[in-house]
Scaffold this motif. Structure first.
Motif, PDB file in Angstrom:
ATOM      1  N   ASN A 186       0.808  -1.216   0.000  1.00 19.19           N
ATOM      2  CA  ASN A 186       0.000   0.000   0.000  1.00 19.19           C
ATOM      3  C   ASN A 186       0.841   1.265   0.000  1.00 19.19           C
ATOM      4  OD1 ASN A 186      -1.492  -2.108   2.045  1.00 19.19           O
ATOM      5  ND2 ASN A 186      -2.907  -1.147   0.621  1.00 19.19           N
ATOM      6  N   TYR A 187       1.950   1.256   0.754  1.00 19.57           N
ATOM      7  CA  TYR A 187       2.760   2.452   0.935  1.00 19.57           C
ATOM      8  C   TYR A 187       4.240   2.129   0.906  1.00 19.57           C
ATOM      9  CZ  TYR A 187      -1.574   4.619   2.458  1.00 19.57           C
ATOM     10  OH  TYR A 187      -2.862   5.081   2.511  1.00 19.57           O
ATOM     11  N   ALA A 188       5.037   3.179   0.753  1.00 17.33           N
ATOM     12  CA  ALA A 188       6.489   3.080   0.796  1.00 17.33           C
ATOM     13  C   ALA A 188       7.013   4.216   1.652  1.00 17.33           C
ATOM     14  CB  ALA A 188       7.060   3.179  -0.611  1.00 17.33           C
ATOM     15  N   ILE A 189       8.078   3.948   2.398  1.00 23.22           N
ATOM     16  CA  ILE A 189       8.718   4.973   3.214  1.00 23.22           C
ATOM     17  C   ILE A 189      10.099   5.228   2.643  1.00 23.22           C
ATOM     18  CG2 ILE A 189       9.520   5.622   5.514  1.00 23.22           C
ATOM     19  CD1 ILE A 189       7.427   3.618   6.628  1.00 23.22           C
ATOM     20  N   VAL A 206       2.022  11.107   0.639  1.00 19.10           N
ATOM     21  CA  VAL A 206       0.719  11.101   1.303  1.00 19.10           C
ATOM     22  C   VAL A 206       0.795  11.284   2.821  1.00 19.10           C
ATOM     23  CG1 VAL A 206      -0.407   9.752  -0.511  1.00 19.10           C
ATOM     24  CG2 VAL A 206       0.711   8.568   1.395  1.00 19.10           C
ATOM     25  N   ASP A 207       1.976  11.193   3.391  1.00 13.52           N
ATOM     26  CA  ASP A 207       2.145  11.317   4.831  1.00 13.52           C
ATOM     27  C   ASP A 207       3.638  11.455   5.089  1.00 13.52           C
ATOM     28  OD1 ASP A 207       1.477  11.388   7.537  1.00 13.52           O
ATOM     29  OD2 ASP A 207       0.608   9.382   7.598  1.00 13.52           O
ATOM     30  N   TYR A 225       4.914   7.426   0.752  1.00 16.05           N
ATOM     31  CA  TYR A 225       4.387   7.536  -0.605  1.00 16.05           C
ATOM     32  C   TYR A 225       3.354   6.454  -0.874  1.00 16.05           C
ATOM     33  CZ  TYR A 225       8.671  10.248  -1.256  1.00 16.05           C
ATOM     34  OH  TYR A 225       9.681  11.168  -1.138  1.00 16.05           O
ATOM     35  N   ASP A 226       2.399   6.764  -1.750  1.00 16.38           N
ATOM     36  CA  ASP A 226       1.517   5.719  -2.254  1.00 16.38           C
ATOM     37  C   ASP A 226       2.241   5.034  -3.408  1.00 16.38           C
ATOM     38  OD1 ASP A 226       1.175   7.325  -4.564  1.00 16.38           O
ATOM     39  OD2 ASP A 226      -0.886   7.878  -4.040  1.00 16.38           O
ATOM     40  N   SER A 274      -1.366   8.604   9.613  1.00 14.53           N
ATOM     41  CA  SER A 274      -1.719   9.767  10.441  1.00 14.53           C
ATOM     42  C   SER A 274      -3.168  10.189  10.280  1.00 14.53           C
ATOM     43  CB  SER A 274      -0.836  10.963  10.077  1.00 14.53           C
ATOM     44  OG  SER A 274       0.495  10.694  10.361  1.00 14.53           O
ATOM     45  N   PHE A 275      -3.792   9.839   9.165  1.00  8.65           N
ATOM     46  CA  PHE A 275      -5.143  10.299   8.870  1.00  8.65           C
ATOM     47  C   PHE A 275      -6.217   9.286   9.240  1.00  8.65           C
ATOM     48  CE2 PHE A 275      -2.094  12.207   5.977  1.00  8.65           C
ATOM     49  CZ  PHE A 275      -2.243  13.547   6.310  1.00  8.65           C
TER      50      PHE A 275
END
Length: 113
Positions: A26-29, A52-53, A45-46, A82-83
């Protein structure tokens, strides 16, 4: 004829470069970005490299609530959105990529928590 084949191949070559940064996640850091004066930033990141955060701090990122960390060698092993508050398990992945100049350190997938 060779020129025509080359021109026709360009869209396919470009499309292959626009691949997912963490396939199946779903995401990458991204890696740490040092902003100066002891302040660091990690972007989330998406799959399309949209930021995205993230976390900006001069503290230990493992204790700031958004990321969880593994024992040494330390990597982010958890991301809390965070959301939404959803929790994602993170790990390194050989298929991860780069978003702009930010090399992806871990990929994160929702475990249903």
């Amino acid at each position: 004829m060779k020129f025509t084949l080359f021109i026709t191949a360009i869209p396919f070559l470009l499309a292959s470069q626009v691949s997912a940064i963490c396939p199946g996640f779903n995401y990458a850091i991204g890696n740490v970005q040092r902003l100066g004066n002891g302040i660091n930033r990690w972007n989330v990141y998406d799959d399309s490299c949209n930021q995205v955060d993230g976390l900006t701090t001069n503290q230990n990122p493992c204790t700031e609530g958004i990321f969880g960390c593994s024992p040494p060698p330390i990597i982010f092993n958890r991301y809390t959105n965070s959301f939404t508050g959803l929790i994602y398990a993170c790990r390194t992945d050989p298929n991860s990529g780069v978003c702009g100049n930010d090399v992806i350190s871990v990929c994160c997938r929702n475990d249903g928590h």
